[in-house]
Write a protein that holds these residues in place. Structure first.
Motif, PDB file in Angstrom:
ATOM      1  N   LEU A 192      61.319  -4.825  43.493  1.00 49.63           N
ATOM      2  CA  LEU A 192      62.658  -4.067  43.914  1.00 49.63           C
ATOM      3  C   LEU A 192      62.144  -3.270  45.263  1.00 49.63           C
ATOM      4  O   LEU A 192      62.178  -1.955  45.267  1.00 49.63           O
ATOM      5  N   PRO A 193      61.967  -3.865  46.275  1.00 53.91           N
ATOM      6  CA  PRO A 193      61.437  -3.163  47.394  1.00 53.91           C
ATOM      7  C   PRO A 193      62.692  -2.361  47.819  1.00 53.91           C
ATOM      8  O   PRO A 193      64.078  -2.808  47.913  1.00 53.91           O
ATOM      9  N   SER A 254      60.656   2.615  63.389  1.00 57.69           N
ATOM     10  CA  SER A 254      61.012   0.723  63.199  1.00 57.69           C
ATOM     11  C   SER A 254      61.050   0.848  61.516  1.00 57.69           C
ATOM     12  O   SER A 254      60.408   1.628  60.734  1.00 57.69           O
ATOM     13  N   ASP A 255      61.639  -0.164  61.184  1.00 56.38           N
ATOM     14  CA  ASP A 255      61.662  -0.617  59.631  1.00 56.38           C
ATOM     15  C   ASP A 255      60.756  -1.640  59.377  1.00 56.38           C
ATOM     16  O   ASP A 255      60.604  -2.112  58.130  1.00 56.38           O
ATOM     17  N   SER A 256      59.660  -1.875  60.184  1.00 55.38           N
ATOM     18  CA  SER A 256      58.556  -2.830  59.828  1.00 55.38           C
ATOM     19  C   SER A 256      57.916  -2.623  58.695  1.00 55.38           C
ATOM     20  O   SER A 256      57.538  -3.615  58.003  1.00 55.38           O
ATOM     21  N   ALA A 257      57.485  -1.176  58.621  1.00 59.64           N
ATOM     22  CA  ALA A 257      56.698  -0.896  57.350  1.00 59.64           C
ATOM     23  C   ALA A 257      57.531  -1.308  55.995  1.00 59.64           C
ATOM     24  O   ALA A 257      56.853  -1.719  55.155  1.00 59.64           O
ATOM     25  N   LEU A 258      58.773  -0.951  56.131  1.00 57.97           N
ATOM     26  CA  LEU A 258      59.544  -1.313  54.864  1.00 57.97           C
ATOM     27  C   LEU A 258      59.771  -2.634  54.754  1.00 57.97           C
ATOM     28  O   LEU A 258      59.816  -3.190  53.546  1.00 57.97           O
ATOM     29  N   TYR A 270      53.340   0.354  53.777  1.00 59.93           N
ATOM     30  CA  TYR A 270      54.406   0.802  53.273  1.00 59.93           C
ATOM     31  C   TYR A 270      54.164   2.174  52.585  1.00 59.93           C
ATOM     32  O   TYR A 270      55.059   3.177  53.102  1.00 59.93           O
ATOM     33  N   GLN A 271      53.189   2.335  51.917  1.00 58.17           N
ATOM     34  CA  GLN A 271      52.824   3.662  51.125  1.00 58.17           C
ATOM     35  C   GLN A 271      52.250   4.658  52.139  1.00 58.17           C
ATOM     36  O   GLN A 271      52.667   5.824  52.175  1.00 58.17           O
ATOM     37  N   ALA A 272      51.817   4.075  53.180  1.00 59.49           N
ATOM     38  CA  ALA A 272      51.020   4.984  54.157  1.00 59.49           C
ATOM     39  C   ALA A 272      52.065   5.582  55.153  1.00 59.49           C
ATOM     40  O   ALA A 272      52.278   6.549  55.498  1.00 59.49           O
TER      41      ALA A 272
END
Length: 387
Positions: A192-193, A254-258, A270-272
Motif C-alpha cells: 500500500l505505497p 520531487s516525488d521520486s522518493a515516493l 522513502y523513509q529517509a
C-alpha cells in the motif's frame, strides 16, 4: 446527495487517482498547526539557550508526529464522510490543547500535554481500526499501526502517573515506538505505497506553515522597535533568508522518493525522505525566532552568543537536512546540490564561530548572502533530470 456515513476507501494502489490534491478538510486541519508552531516558537523565544533548544525539540516532535499520523492516514484511506470529519474535528481540538499546554509542557502543564497527545493518538487509532474493518486488504497494515501506536500511547498514559524526569523518559520511549512502527512495517507498506503526488504536496504545505513563522518574525522584529535604516535593512535580509529557503526547497521538490517506496530495495530512501523533514522544519522554526531577535537587536551592539548560534546553527541544520533530502531523492536527486547544501551548512557554522562581537546587521547580511548563493548555484546549474 452524498451519504452521511461511508466506509473508508483505499486511495492508493494501481487504481488510485493520478491527480490528487489536499482536501479542504486537510487544509482546515492544518490551521491548528499554524497556532501550534507559533506557540512552540514563542516558547523557544523565551529561552534561547542550548537547554531551551532541546526542550523546544522535545515538545515539537509530538506535535509534528500528530500531523504526520493524520496525513498518512488520509493519504491512504481518506473518504471525507461525516465520521471522518468528526474525528478530524476531535483531533483539531486535541492539537489545540497541545498548543495550550506547550508553555508548561515540561513543567506544570506536562500532564495536560500528555493527555492531549494521547487523545490525538486514540482518534488516529480509531481511524485505522475503522479502515481495517472495511478494507480487508489493508487490515494487516492497519492492525500493525493500531497496535504499535496503542503501545506508544499507553506509555504516555502511564507517564501521567509518575513524576518527572521519568515522565519524560516514558514520553521518549513512546515516541521511539511510534516512529519505529512504520519503519518496521516495510513489507506491509510495500503493498500500500503512499500516493506520490498527494504526499509531497502535504509536506510542502506544512513547510509553508513553518516558513510563515519567519515572515511573522520579520514583522514582529520591526514592531518591537522604532523604524530606522538598520532595522529596515535587517528586516529585508531576514525576509530574503525565508525567500531563499522557500526557493531552494520548492524549486527542487520531487516525488521520486515516493515512487521509489514501491521498490523494496529503495524503501529506505522513502523513509529517509519522511524523517529528514524533522530537522528541516525544526531548523526553520528556530530560524524564525533567531531572525526576530536579530531585527530587534541594537544595531551598534554585538549580537549575544546564544542568538548568534541560534541563527547560524538553525540554518545550518536546515541546509544539512536539505543535503540529505537531495541524497535520498526527496528533493531532486543531485549530488552537486547536496554538496552545495553541505557547504552552506559548514559556512554558517564558521560564521557562528568567528562572528564574536559582530553586530546583528553584519551577521544577518552575511547569512542571507550564504542562502542567496544557494539559489544562484541552482539557477546556474539548471534543473537536472529526475532520477
Amino acid at each position: 446527495m452524498k451519504a452521511w456515513l461511508q466506509p473508508p476507501r483505499l486511495r492508493v494502489g494501481k487504481d488510485s487517482e493520478q491527480e490528487r490534491h489536499a482536501t479542504w478538510l486537510e487544509l482546515f486541519y492544518d490551521l491548528v498547526f499554524v497556532v501550534s508552531v507559533s506557540q512552540l516558537a514563542h516558547n523557544l523565544e523565551e529561552d534561547i539557550s542550548l537547554s531551551g533548544f532541546f526542550k523546544f525539540i522535545f515538545l515539537f516532535i509530538p506535535i509534528w508526529w500528530s500531523w504526520i499520523g493524520t496525513t498518512f492516514y488520509a493519504n491512504r484511506f481518506d473518504n471525507d464522510d461525516i465520521g471522518h470529519r468528526l474525528i478530524i474535528a476531535g483531533q483539531v481540538l486535541a492539537i489545540a490543547a497541545l498548543a495550550v499546554n506547550v508553555h508548561g509542557g515540561l513543567g506544570e502543564s506536562s500532564v495536560g500535554f500528555a493527555l492531549s497527545y494521547v487523545a490525538s493518538r486514540l482518534l488516529l487509532i480509531l481511524e485505522y481500526l475503522r479502515a481495517g474493518y472495511y478494507i480487508p486488504s489493508a487490515r494487516p497494515l492497519t492492525t500493525r499501526f493500531a497496535v504499535g501506536f496503542s503501545i506508544g500511547a499507553a506509555l504516555w498514559v502511564v507517564s501521567m502517573l509518575v513524576a518527572p524526569p521519568w515522565r519524560f523518559v516514558l514520553w521518549g520511549i513512546g515516541l521511539v515506538i511510534d516512529f519505529a512502527t512504520p519503519m518496521l512495517s516495510r513489507q506491509l507498506q510495500l503493498g500500500l505505497p503512499p500516493h506520490p503526488q498527494h504526499l509531497p504536496e502535504r509536506f510542502g504545505l506544512f513547510t509553508i506553515i513553518v516558513l510563515g513563522e519567519t515572515i511573522i518574525a520579520v514583522v514582529n522584529g520591526l514592531a518591537e522597535q522604532h523604524w530606522d535604516i538598520s532595522s529596515a535593512i535587517a528586516a529585508l535580509f531576514g525576509f530574503s533568508i525565508a525567500f531563499s529557503l522557500w526557493w531552494i526547497y520548492f524549486d527542487n521538490l520531487s516525488d521520486s522518493a515516493l515512487r521509489l517506496s514501491q521498490n523494496a530495495v529503495q524503501f529506505r530512501l522513502y523513509q529517509a525522505w519522511i524523517y529528514t523533514h524533522v530537522p528541516f522544519v525544526i531548523g526553520l522554526v528556530a530560524t524564525g525566532v533567531a531572525v526576530e531577535h536579530v531585527i530587534a537587536g541594537e544595531a551598534g551592539a554585538a549580537l549575544p552568543t546564544s542568538e548568534r548560534w541560534l541563527l547560524c546553527g538553525s540554518l545550518a541544520l536546515c541546509f544539512l537536512a536539505l543535503s540529505l533530502l537531495h541524497r535520498s531523492g526527496g528533493l531532486l536527486h543531485c549530488k552537486a546540490r547536496s554538496r552545495y547544501r553541505l557547504g552552506a551548512a559548514i559556512a554558517l557554522i564558521v560564521l557562528a564561530l568567528i562572528g564574536v562581537g559582530w553586530s546583528p546587521l553584519i551577521l544577518i547580511v552575511l547569512v542571507a548572502i550564504v542562502c542567496a548563493i544557494q539559489v544562484v548555484q541552482d539557477l546556474y546549474q539548471g534543473r537536472p533530470a529526475l532520477t
